[in-house]
Design a protein around this motif. Structure first.
Motif, mmCIF file in Angstrom:
data_model
loop_
_atom_site.group_PDB
_atom_site.id
_atom_site.type_symbol
_atom_site.label_atom_id
_atom_site.label_comp_id
_atom_site.label_asym_id
_atom_site.label_seq_id
_atom_site.Cartn_x
_atom_site.Cartn_y
_atom_site.Cartn_z
ATOM 1 N N PRO A 265 0.858 -1.160 0.141
ATOM 2 C CA PRO A 265 -0.041 -0.033 -0.101
ATOM 3 C C PRO A 265 0.981 1.528 -0.101
ATOM 4 N N ARG B 51 -4.509 -1.837 -3.237
ATOM 5 C CA ARG B 51 -3.937 -2.295 -2.068
ATOM 6 C C ARG B 51 -4.461 -1.149 -1.055
ATOM 7 N N HIS C 136 -9.448 -8.011 -6.774
ATOM 8 C CA HIS C 136 -8.573 -7.193 -6.014
ATOM 9 C C HIS C 136 -9.131 -5.606 -6.502
#
Length: 181
Positions: free
Chosen positions: A77, A133, A164
Motif C-alpha cells: 500500500p 491495495r 482485487h
C-alpha cells in the motif's frame, strides 16, 4: 486478465492525451467544491504527471491536512506524506514528485488518478495495484471516501476488473460529479 487490462490501458492513454489537449475546463473548481464537504478531514491527492488532470488547485484550497502518495516498496500500500504548495519536493518512484520531508498522514478522503472509469465506479489504473491495495487496507481500518478525478472522455463502457479492484465512491470530471454509493 493482464492482457485485457494492458490493451485497455493503451486505449485509455490515447483518450486521456486527446482530452488533455482540449484543456481542463472547470474540473479543479468542481473538485474543490466536492472537497469542501470534507474540509477538516485528511486528504490525499497526487502530483499530476504527463496528461493526468491536475488536482493541485483543489488540494491547495483544502483546509485539512493534505498528503501525496509515496511508494515505499513494490506491491505494498501507498503511504502519504504531508504536502503544501510550498513543500520542498523531490522525485520519487515512477518519476512522481513527493515531499522531501514532512509528517505521514492517513487519508480519510482520497483523490485517485486513473486512466479510465466506468458507470459502475471502477477505475483502470497503471497496473501496479498500489491504489487498490491502499484503498483495501484503509477501508479495513476506517471509512475512506475515494474520489476519482478524470476527464469525461476517460469514461469507457466497462473497465476490466478482477477480485482485487476497489470501487470508487465518486468521479469528478470537467462535466460534474457522479456518486456511486
Amino acid at each position: 486478465m493482464d492482457d485485457i487490462k494492458a490493451l485497455a490501458r493503451r486505449a485509455a492513454f490515447a483518450r486521456r492525451k486527446e482530452a488533455f489537449s482540449r484543456g481542463q475546463g472547470q474540473a479543479a473548481e468542481i473538485l474543490a467544491d466536492v472537497l469542501a464537504g470534507y474540509a477538516q478531514l485528511a486528504l490525499s491527492g497526487y502530483m499530476p504527471m504527463r496528461t493526468e488532470i491536475d488536482p493541485l488547485p483543489a488540494m491547495a484550497r483544502h483546509i485539512g491536512p493534505v498528503g501525496v502518495p509515496v511508494i515505499t516498496a513494490p506491491a505494498t500500500p501507498l503511504r502519504f506524506r504531508q504536502w503544501t504548495p510550498e513543500a520542498p519536493m523531490m522525485t520519487g518512484d515512477f518519476g512522481a514528485l513527493i515531499p522531501s520531508e514532512g509528517a505521514w498522514i492517513e487519508p480519510q478522503v482520497m483523490i485517485a488518478p486513473l486512466l479510465a472509469f466506468d458507470a459502475r465506479g471502477f477505475r483502470l489504473g497503471y497496473g501496479g495495484g498500489f491504489y487498490d491495495r491502499t484503498v483495501q487496507a484503509l477501508r479495513a481500518r476506517h471509512k475512506v471516501t475515494v474520489i476519482g478525478f478524470a476527464f469525461a472522455a476517460q469514461e469507457v463502457d466497462e473497465v476490466p476488473i478482477d477480485e482485487h479492484d476497489q470501487r470508487l465512491d465518486a468521479i469528478v470530471t470537467e462535466e460534474g460529479v457522479r456518486w456511486f454509493v
